[in-house]
Each structure stands twice: as C-alpha cells, then as structure tokens.
Design an enzyme around this catalytic site. Structure first.
Site, PDB file in Angstrom:
ATOM      1  CE  LYS A  22      -1.739   1.649   4.007  1.00 38.24           C
ATOM      2  NZ  LYS A  22      -1.492   3.054   4.315  1.00 38.24           N
ATOM      3  CG  ASN A  23       2.245   2.695   3.507  1.00 32.74           C
ATOM      4  OD1 ASN A  23       1.085   2.981   3.188  1.00 32.74           O
ATOM      5  ND2 ASN A  23       2.622   2.493   4.747  1.00 32.74           N
TER       6      ASN A  23
ATOM      7  CB  CYS B 209      -5.123  10.718  11.340  1.00 25.90           C
ATOM      8  SG  CYS B 209      -3.646   9.836  11.804  1.00 25.90           S
TER       9      CYS B 209
ATOM     10  NE  ARG C  45       0.187  10.461  10.024  1.00 28.02           N
ATOM     11  CZ  ARG C  45      -0.208   9.430   9.279  1.00 28.02           C
ATOM     12  NH1 ARG C  45      -1.366   8.875   9.502  1.00 28.02           N
ATOM     13  NH2 ARG C  45       0.548   9.010   8.284  1.00 28.02           N
TER      14      ARG C  45
ATOM     15  CG  ASP D 147       3.206   1.603   9.378  1.00 26.31           C
ATOM     16  OD1 ASP D 147       3.417   1.864   8.176  1.00 26.31           O
ATOM     17  OD2 ASP D 147       2.889   2.466  10.209  1.00 26.31           O
TER      18      ASP D 147
ATOM     19  NE  ARG E   9      -7.405   4.453   5.300  1.00 25.55           N
ATOM     20  CZ  ARG E   9      -6.711   5.452   5.848  1.00 25.55           C
ATOM     21  NH1 ARG E   9      -7.052   5.903   7.035  1.00 25.55           N
ATOM     22  NH2 ARG E   9      -5.706   6.005   5.226  1.00 25.55           N
TER      23      ARG E   9
HETATM   24  C1  EPZ Z   1       4.086   7.086   6.139  1.00 24.77           C
HETATM   25  O1  EPZ Z   1       3.294   8.115   6.698  1.00 24.77           O
HETATM   26  C2  EPZ Z   1       3.192   5.856   6.070  1.00 24.77           C
HETATM   27  N1  EPZ Z   1       2.049   6.137   5.204  1.00 24.77           N
HETATM   28  C3  EPZ Z   1       2.710   5.504   7.472  1.00 24.77           C
HETATM   29  O2  EPZ Z   1       1.947   4.309   7.373  1.00 24.77           O
HETATM   30  C4  EPZ Z   1       3.936   5.227   8.341  1.00 24.77           C
HETATM   31  O3  EPZ Z   1       3.512   4.935   9.660  1.00 24.77           O
HETATM   32  C5  EPZ Z   1       4.846   6.449   8.343  1.00 24.77           C
HETATM   33  O4  EPZ Z   1       5.213   6.784   6.983  1.00 24.77           O
HETATM   34  C6  EPZ Z   1       6.130   6.212   9.118  1.00 24.77           C
HETATM   35  O5  EPZ Z   1       6.813   5.129   8.564  1.00 24.77           O
HETATM   36  C7  EPZ Z   1       2.220   6.067   3.861  1.00 24.77           C
HETATM   37  O6  EPZ Z   1       3.299   5.802   3.367  1.00 24.77           O
HETATM   38  C8  EPZ Z   1       1.009   6.335   3.023  1.00 24.77           C
HETATM   39  P1  EPZ Z   1       6.132  10.473   8.163  1.00 24.77           P
HETATM   40  P2  EPZ Z   1       3.848   9.638   6.683  1.00 24.77           P
HETATM   41  O7  EPZ Z   1       6.029  11.733   7.387  1.00 24.77           O
HETATM   42  O8  EPZ Z   1       4.632   9.877   5.445  1.00 24.77           O
HETATM   43  C9  EPZ Z   1       6.204  13.781  11.541  1.00 24.77           C
HETATM   44  C10 EPZ Z   1       0.089   2.927   7.694  1.00 24.77           C
HETATM   45  O9  EPZ Z   1      -0.384   2.394   8.707  1.00 24.77           O
HETATM   46  N2  EPZ Z   1       6.103  14.755  10.441  1.00 24.77           N
HETATM   47  O10 EPZ Z   1       7.324   9.591   7.976  1.00 24.77           O
HETATM   48  O11 EPZ Z   1       2.718  10.537   7.002  1.00 24.77           O
HETATM   49  C11 EPZ Z   1       4.960  12.938  11.705  1.00 24.77           C
HETATM   50  O12 EPZ Z   1       4.008  13.607  12.502  1.00 24.77           O
HETATM   51  C12 EPZ Z   1       0.547   4.359   7.742  1.00 24.77           C
HETATM   52  O13 EPZ Z   1       0.258   2.352   6.580  1.00 24.77           O
HETATM   53  C13 EPZ Z   1       6.264  16.106  10.729  1.00 24.77           C
HETATM   54  O14 EPZ Z   1       6.469  16.492  11.881  1.00 24.77           O
HETATM   55  O15 EPZ Z   1       4.835   9.592   7.943  1.00 24.77           O
HETATM   56  C14 EPZ Z   1       5.497  11.704  12.380  1.00 24.77           C
HETATM   57  O16 EPZ Z   1       5.627  11.968  13.765  1.00 24.77           O
HETATM   58  C15 EPZ Z   1       0.310   4.996   9.103  1.00 24.77           C
HETATM   59  N3  EPZ Z   1       6.175  17.009   9.713  1.00 24.77           N
HETATM   60  C16 EPZ Z   1       6.894  11.548  11.779  1.00 24.77           C
HETATM   61  O17 EPZ Z   1       7.225  12.831  11.223  1.00 24.77           O
HETATM   62  C17 EPZ Z   1       5.944  16.624   8.410  1.00 24.77           C
HETATM   63  O18 EPZ Z   1       5.885  17.497   7.526  1.00 24.77           O
HETATM   64  C18 EPZ Z   1       6.965  10.523  10.656  1.00 24.77           C
HETATM   65  O19 EPZ Z   1       5.962  10.841   9.709  1.00 24.77           O
HETATM   66  C19 EPZ Z   1       5.779  15.250   8.142  1.00 24.77           C
HETATM   67  C20 EPZ Z   1       5.878  14.333   9.168  1.00 24.77           C
END
Ligand code: EPZ
Length: 426
Positions: free
Chosen positions: A22-23, A118, A123, A308, A400
C-alpha cells in the site's frame, strides 16, 4: 458498519500470498501526475486507499483504470484539468498530500487541503511545505488549504529535513524530478517504498542517486515519460502474517515477499523463540517452543523497527512468557489498541511513549473496536489466540490497508468471518 468475528484457538499452517505494498502503491500512483504519458502499475493491491486515491487523481484529470483481477492500474494524465485537492478527499486519505509537489512541478500551481490530524497523531505537513519553499514555491495557508505557486517552475536546491519523514521525502523527490537543476535531500527517509518510487521515476527518465540512503540527489528534467512498474511486496502485511503464525504456533510461508525488508523481525522473533527463514522470495515462519518469550522493541525510521508493526508486536507480547517493553518514537498517539487488548485480558501499562506488556497465559474473546489501520489488525491477531469469540467493529479501518485479510487467514486455518453489523454506527 461491518464487523469481523473470530473464533480463537486455531493454528495457522500453509502459504499466504503477499500483496503489493500500500505505502509504495500510493506514491507511485501520484507519480502519474509528473508525465503526460500512461503509467502502468502492476501488483497494485485492491484497497480502499487505492480506490480513494484513484478518485482524487480522476478529479485532477488523470484517468485511472484498475483491473482488480490482474492487479493492474493504468493511469494517464495527458492533461491536468484541475490543480485542487479538496478537503473531502484529503481528510479521507492523508497520503493525498503527496499530490502537492507533483502538481506544482507540472502545473506551477496547486491548492491542496491540509490533511488535518488523524487517530495516531497531529501529523503536520510542515516538512513538505518547507521543502517546496526551498525549491522556490510561494506558499500561502488559507482557510485550511495550502496554496502553492511556482509560475516559472521549481528550481533545485539543497533540502535538509529536520525530522525523517517518508511522505516529505516522497513529495519532494517527485517535485525535484521536474525542477530546473539539482536538489539534494539530506536526512531523507530510507524506506523500501521510497526506493521503489525512485526506481520508477528513473524508469520515467528521472536522474536520481542515493536511493535507500539518507542523502538523495535528484538532477531535474524538463520532461518525464510513462513506464510500466511493478509495486514491491507489502512488508507490513508480511510482518503482520508473520506475527499471526508466531502467535498461533503454526508454520506459515509468506509467498513473494522480500526478507531484506523484514530484517528488523529477526532479533525479536529469535528472542521470542520463532524461526523466520527465507528462500528466494518465500519467508517461512515457525514457532519453535510451546510458549513465546518476551522481547523489547523501539520503533524507528527504516531500517529500524517500523511503527506500522508496533501494534501487531504488542499483540504477540500479550501472551508471551515474561514481559516486553514497546517504545513508540514516531507517532505521539499510537497506543489506542492498548485499552482494547486490555478488554481481552492483556496486562499492559503505558507510561508516555512506552508500554510494558506482561504476558498472560490466555486472552479471552470480547467485543472490541478498531481505531486505526494497524490497531485493527492487532485486535484480529489477539482474537486468533483468544479463548472463545472476538468481534472487531469499525473494520473499515482494515479495508484501507489489508487486501482480503479474511480470505488469506481463512485459507491457512483461521476461523473468522465478516458480518454486516445491524447496530447503528456508534
Ligand atoms: C508514512 O506516513 C506511512 N504512510 C505511514 O503508514 C507510516 O507509519 C509512516 O510513513 C512512518 O513510517 C504512507 O506511506 C502512506 P512520516 P507519513 O512523514 O509519510 C512527523 C500505515 O499504517 N512529520 O514519515 O505521514 C509525523 O508527525 C501508515 O500504513 C512532521 O512532523 O509519515 C510523524 O511523527 C500509518 N512534519 C513523523 O514525522 C511533516 O511534515 C513521521 O511521519 C511530516 C511528518
């Protein structure tokens, strides 16, 4: 709303076919915006998130034809007819924020709703926005929308991420692919899904070095062509079924996945008394002792232990001998499965971002409620080993991210069924 009812106590034995990730599929689908040629993606899983993103892409003028049997998705953005991603799409599926960079790169303008928080955390998307500004975009936040403009195109620049972010790395790698000049992303995320996206972009004509490292260099191009690309296996789905095999005590072979993307399981599984062996693209999981033993994990960006899989590993710990500590360092609120597992008799104490899980001899089936995608599946896993029946409600969360979960688990001996829940939505 549908429910899943599980009758616990069955060992799982046999083969499970792993779907495309998915990701990886979601960012790959967004890459179709970067070219006016067709982008054909194979091994695209039939998931609600994929169908939701198809709707958004069609809204933007990208045609999306999905063959659910062949798992083939043909995307064609010959002409982008809208540069707006409305709130009703983005709130449904946060990964919609990934269209921001590609839209600005191709069209010079984008209006994308802020995703909002969420269940698992606030996020924010500040890293996506700051990175685009570094590439020369003018950004305004107005009434819950990000308005981004780069009328003369984006210009490559060094971008240092203050925090490792999968989505921000993907968004900016795609934007930089069409920028003038060179972009260097430092403190970039290293997930296999990012490597998969980068390899597809290279097949489209992009020039990218450093995929899989924390320093990715992109030499921008004026134009990218279409291509055909197969999505990598879903390591989180594979890890989820590996936990199911470990908990139920059977022997399960995960077909067509990559052990190299599951290395973080080796140490905790070994401590727990579970063999995880690979041959080619098959990974076989077998418990080697009567009772699992406790272990500790801390979630980190790849190649560390993935957030995850945190909820799934917590389910495994609830029935292990001794205790285990889980520390969640990525999201601020990713323990919502704890109270639901406690309803089944689990003994878990949460202090801030750490949860101490003391193993109990048996879990007891109970009605529980899913709260987010990975928490939902941790409840299914607990139901597989609990005494009696467990019913998991709000399983739209599951739809999802897991393709045919009931079918795949039933095939290896689990007793579970999907029921249409007559009760009104709570
Ligand atoms: C991706 O989300 C995945 N989703 C998530 O999987 C996964 O948990 C996550 O990466 C971490 O591996 C998809 O790929 C569609 P991040 P993403 O940006 O990109 C903070 C699932 O269950 N952050 O790496 O949104 C954020 O709040 C989902 O399949 C900022 O502060 O994750 C988090 O604490 C859930 N500012 C950390 O970074 C930003 O601009 C990591 O988030 C962006 C993120």
């Amino acid at each position: 709303m549908d429910k899943i009812r599980i009758t616990g106590g069955q060992q799982l034995n046999g083969d499970i076919e792993i779907s495309g990730a998915k990701n990886a599929a979601l960012p790959l689908m967004v890459a179709a915006i970067l070219t006016d040629q067709p982008l054909v993606l194979n091994r695209v899983p039939e998931l609600q998130d994929v169908l939701s993103l198809n709707e958004l892409l069609e809204e933007l003028g990208v045609s999306a034809k999905y063959d659910g049997v062949a798992k083939k998705l043909t995307l064609h953005g010959a002409k982008i007819t809208s540069t707006e991603a409305p709130y009703e799409f983005v709130r449904k599926m946060r990964a919609s924020i990934l269209v921001l960079g590609p839209l600005v790169a191709r069209m010079g303008v984008a209006k994308v709703s802020l995703p909002g928080g969420c269940a698992i955390g606030t996020r924010p998307v500040d890293l996506h926005i700051e990175g685009l500004k570094r590439l020369g975009a003018e950004i305004e936040l107005n009434e819950g929308y990000i308005l981004a403009k780069a009328p003369n195109g984006l210009v490559g620049a060094p971008i240092h991420f203050t925090k490792v972010s999968v989505g921000a790395t993907e968004n900016l790698m795609m934007a930089a692919a069409l920028a003038k000049g060179t972009t260097v992303l430092t403190n970039a995320a290293r997930e296999p899904e990012i490597v998969d996206l980068g390899e597809c972009l290279i097949k489209m004509g992009a020039e990218i070095e450093g995929l899989g490292t924390d320093r990715i260099t992109i030499h921008g191009k004026q134009y990218l062509r279409g291509t055909e690309h197969s999505v990598i296996a879903d390591r989180i789905e594979a890890g989820t079924f590996a936990v199911a095999a470990a908990m139920t005590g059977g022997k399960v072979t995960l077909k067509h996945c990559e052990m190299q993307h599951l290395e973080y399981l080796t140490q905790p599984f070994h401590k727990a008394g579970v063999d995880i062996l690979s041959s080619g693209t098959d990974v076989t999981v077998e418990r080697k002792r009567d009772r699992l033993r406790g272990f500790d994990i801390m979630t980190e960006p790849y190649p560390g232990f993935p957030t995850d899989l945190q909820a799934q590993m917590m389910s495994m710990l609830t029935i292990a001998e001794g205790a285990g500590m889980i520390t969640e360092t990525i999201f601020e609120n990713r323990f919502m499965h704890v109270p639901e597992l406690a309803r089944m008799g689990a003994d878990i104490t949460v202090h801030g971002s750490s949860a101490l899980v003391r193993g109990v001899a048996k879990l007891k089936g109970a009605p529980v409620m899913a709260t987010d995608l990975r928490a939902s599946v941790s409840l299914i896993l607990a139901g597989l080993v609990a005494e009696g029946q467990t019913s998991v409600s709000r399983i739209y969360h599951l739809d999802r991210g897991y393709e045919d979960l009931v079918g795949k688990l039933t095939k290896v001996g689990a007793k579970l069924e999907r029921m249409h829940d007559k009760e009104e939505a709570a």
